[in-house]
Design an enzyme around this catalytic site. Structure first.
Site, short mmCIF file in Angstrom:
data_model
loop_
_atom_site.label_atom_id
_atom_site.label_comp_id
_atom_site.label_asym_id
_atom_site.label_seq_id
_atom_site.Cartn_x
_atom_site.Cartn_y
_atom_site.Cartn_z
N LYS A 180 0.82 -1.20 0.00
CA LYS A 180 0.00 0.00 0.00
C LYS A 180 0.86 1.27 0.00
CE LYS A 180 -3.18 -2.39 3.07
NZ LYS A 180 -3.59 -2.47 4.49
N GLY A 181 2.14 1.11 0.34
CA GLY A 181 2.98 2.27 0.62
C GLY A 181 3.12 3.27 -0.51
N GLU B 273 7.56 2.13 -6.25
CA GLU B 273 7.67 1.71 -4.85
C GLU B 273 7.88 2.94 -3.97
OE1 GLU B 273 6.97 -0.07 -2.50
OE2 GLU B 273 8.33 -1.79 -2.37
N ASP B 274 7.45 2.84 -2.71
CA ASP B 274 7.62 3.97 -1.79
C ASP B 274 9.08 4.13 -1.38
OD1 ASP B 274 7.64 1.59 -0.33
OD2 ASP B 274 6.15 2.24 1.14
N ASP C 211 14.71 -0.19 1.07
CA ASP C 211 15.43 -0.23 2.33
C ASP C 211 16.52 -1.31 2.20
OD1 ASP C 211 15.49 0.50 5.23
OD2 ASP C 211 14.75 -1.51 5.53
N LYS D 127 17.15 4.13 1.05
CA LYS D 127 18.05 4.17 2.22
C LYS D 127 19.28 3.36 1.87
CE LYS D 127 14.65 4.19 6.00
NZ LYS D 127 14.01 3.29 6.99
N PHE E 54 13.25 5.83 10.75
CA PHE E 54 11.96 5.25 10.41
C PHE E 54 10.99 6.36 10.03
CE2 PHE E 54 7.83 3.25 10.96
CZ PHE E 54 8.03 2.15 10.15
N ARG F 92 -0.44 6.72 7.13
CA ARG F 92 -0.31 6.76 5.66
C ARG F 92 -0.90 8.05 5.10
NH1 ARG F 92 1.30 1.63 3.89
NH2 ARG F 92 0.43 -0.15 4.99
#
Ligand code: 5GP
Length: 178
Positions: free
Chosen positions: A42-43, A98-99, A102, A130, A151, A164
């Protein structure tokens, strides 16, 4: 909700400007191609919606649900495809949205899976990266911002499915998740 942030990293203006800039680059790169833009739910939902409206070519959209995170803040190192694409991608130009990248585990597993379906091309567009957290090498063809190891929540990014809907991206106060 903003009170739960230790700091704001990207405000609404910065996010909008980045979507315009990336949209212009994608418009140039995909002019005249059969483009399928795939949002990883969902990001990516906010970024996806803002980005596709800045890509000035006729395109299709589709979504996948894949995650390597539970309700915590550390990656589990496994990818789980909960919803697959509706469309057949053979011979098509696929852009994954994609959000955040990582460890890179989720996206490298997903891209390997999708490459088996013989798309004409497959590229990755991520709003955030990141680099200091990377465990596997993932090529990000279009990267919005590189961020430090904090975070982050907001603009699609969650903590335990909350935050969100924050219109900005910020660092969640440590006392909220520890
Ligand atoms: P990776 O497989 O690259 O470690 O994980 C990518 C996924 O982890 C992202 O799609 C996102 O859902 C989650 N993630 C990674 N970093 C963060 C972060 O700072 N905040 C939030 N909310 N999710 C993150």
């Amino acid at each position: 909700m903003l009170n739960d942030l230790a700091s704001v990293m990207f405000d609404e203006a910065a996010l909008a400007a980045k979507c315009r800039e990336m949209g212009q680059e994608l418009t140039r790169d995909y002019e005249g191609k059969d483009l399928l833009v795939v949002g990883i739910l969902k990001g990516s939902v906010m970024f996806f919606a803002d980005l596709v409206r800045q890509i000035n070519v006729p395109l299709n959209i589709d979504f996948m649900v894949a995650s390597s995170y539970g309700s915590g803040t550390e990656t589990s190192g496994k990818v789980n495809i909960k919803k697959d694409l509706d469309a057949d991608i053979k011979g098509r130009h696929v852009l994954l949205v994609e959000d955040i990248i990582d460890s890179g585990v989720t996206m490298s597993c997903l891209m390997a899976e999708l490459a088996k379906r013989e798309p004409a091309s497959i590229r990755l567009c991520a709003l955030l990266s990141k680099p200091s957290r990377r465990q596997v090498d993932v090529q990000i063809d279009y990267c919005g911002f590189e961020v430090p190891d904090e975070f982050l929540v907001g603009y699609g990014l969650d903590y335990a499915e909350k935050y969100r809907n924050l219109p900005v991206i910020g660092v969640l106060k440590r006392e909220i998740y520890s």
